[in-house]
Design an enzyme around this catalytic site. Structure first.
Site, PDB file in Angstrom:
ATOM      1  N   HIS A 142       0.823  -1.858  -0.266  1.00 44.39           N
ATOM      2  CA  HIS A 142      -0.409  -0.161  -0.602  1.00 44.39           C
ATOM      3  C   HIS A 142       1.067   1.260   0.176  1.00 44.39           C
ATOM      4  O   HIS A 142       0.918   2.199  -0.352  1.00 44.39           O
ATOM      5  CB  HIS A 142      -0.895   0.130   0.712  1.00 44.39           C
ATOM      6  CG  HIS A 142      -1.943  -0.970   1.084  1.00 44.39           C
ATOM      7  ND1 HIS A 142      -2.357  -2.330   1.234  1.00 44.39           N
ATOM      8  CD2 HIS A 142      -3.727  -0.206   1.249  1.00 44.39           C
ATOM      9  CE1 HIS A 142      -3.473  -2.832   0.643  1.00 44.39           C
ATOM     10  NE2 HIS A 142      -4.686  -1.200   0.575  1.00 44.39           N
ATOM     11  N   HIS A 191       0.940  -4.089   9.432  1.00 42.79           N
ATOM     12  CA  HIS A 191       1.867  -3.452   8.953  1.00 42.79           C
ATOM     13  C   HIS A 191       3.166  -3.214  10.227  1.00 42.79           C
ATOM     14  O   HIS A 191       2.682  -2.161  10.988  1.00 42.79           O
ATOM     15  CB  HIS A 191       2.375  -2.594   8.017  1.00 42.79           C
ATOM     16  CG  HIS A 191       1.934  -2.962   6.594  1.00 42.79           C
ATOM     17  ND1 HIS A 191       3.120  -4.106   6.001  1.00 42.79           N
ATOM     18  CD2 HIS A 191       1.438  -2.967   5.167  1.00 42.79           C
ATOM     19  CE1 HIS A 191       2.369  -4.422   5.099  1.00 42.79           C
ATOM     20  NE2 HIS A 191       1.185  -4.089   4.064  1.00 42.79           N
TER      21      HIS A 191
END
Length: 233
Positions: A142, A191
């Site tokens: 992302h 993440h």
């Protein structure tokens, strides 16, 4: 100052930024590979969770919902739709080279991100039940692809505008969108901070490098050729 000196200095400065970002990515990757960042990564994620409830991000429910919406701005589905529509927009205006350039940068950036994910194969944070993910953790896809897509879009829009304040707005908006997408990945716990930082560095380096290849002084670049053939559009 000789004509063109300022442009040349800017070009060298941007090349320096690219080099710095790539070095930063390399240093982060080396530390991650050795496991030296894990304590820091876990401490940051823990700071973003409710005390005693590792599955629950801090803040009211609407913040978590907003983070889910924001993180979608860096998702494959949204960016594919966005970039496809913008490419079609350029093609319909006769600026197919600009559209092809945008598609090339985003597609290659995505492939680079996926290849590095497969190479490092870092497990995701052990936080379940927040957002379901299937790919490896490092670097953040992302963060990488949103940096590539939004920064490239910012450059294309800035190059198409003749007003300085609009150029600044497009570039700042691109940086802002890139930033909030990466931060949303941290908040949702999918993440580690080093994943996101590496993604920003990698995506930013690729976007700037591709932008340098289409600099205004290069009249044979896709964007400049489209501008010459369709002035005022």
């Amino acid at each position: 100052m000789k004509p063109g000196t300022g442009i040349l200095q800017l070009r060298y400065a941007l090349m320096g930024v690219v080099a710095a970002l790539l070095v930063a990515f390399g240093l982060i990757a080396d530390e991650v590979g050795e496991g030296d960042t894990l304590d820091f990564d876990k401490a940051v994620l823990a700071a973003l969770r409710e005390p005693g409830d590792i599955q629950n991000p801090i803040g009211p429910p609407w913040v978590e919902e907003a983070a889910r919406d924001i993180t979608a701005l860096g998702g494959v589905a949204f960016l594919t739709l966005l970039v496809t529509l913008i490419v079609i927009h350029f093609v319909l205006r006769g600026k197919w080279r600009t559209g092809a350039f945008l598609a090339f940068v985003v597609i290659t950036g995505t492939l680079i991100s996926n290849a590095l994910k497969a190479f490092f194969d870092r497990p995701r944070p052990d936080l379940t039940g927040i957002v379901h993910v299937a790919t490896a953790s490092f670097p953040s896809g992302h963060a990488t692809v949103s940096a590539v897509a939004y920064l490239t879009l910012g450059v294309v829009l800035a190059r198409a505008s003749s007003r300085h304040r609009m150029k600044v707005f497009y570039l700042l908006a691109a940086i802002f969108l890139t930033g909030i997408v990466g931060l949303s990945r941290l908040y949702l716990g999918v993440h580690y901070p080093t994943d996101v930082a590496a993604g920003w560095a990698l995506g930013g380096a690729w976007a700037i490098l591709c932008a340098l290849a289409t600099a205004p002084e290069r009249r044979d670049s896709p964007i400049e050729r489209d501008k010459a053939e369709h002035p005022g559009q």
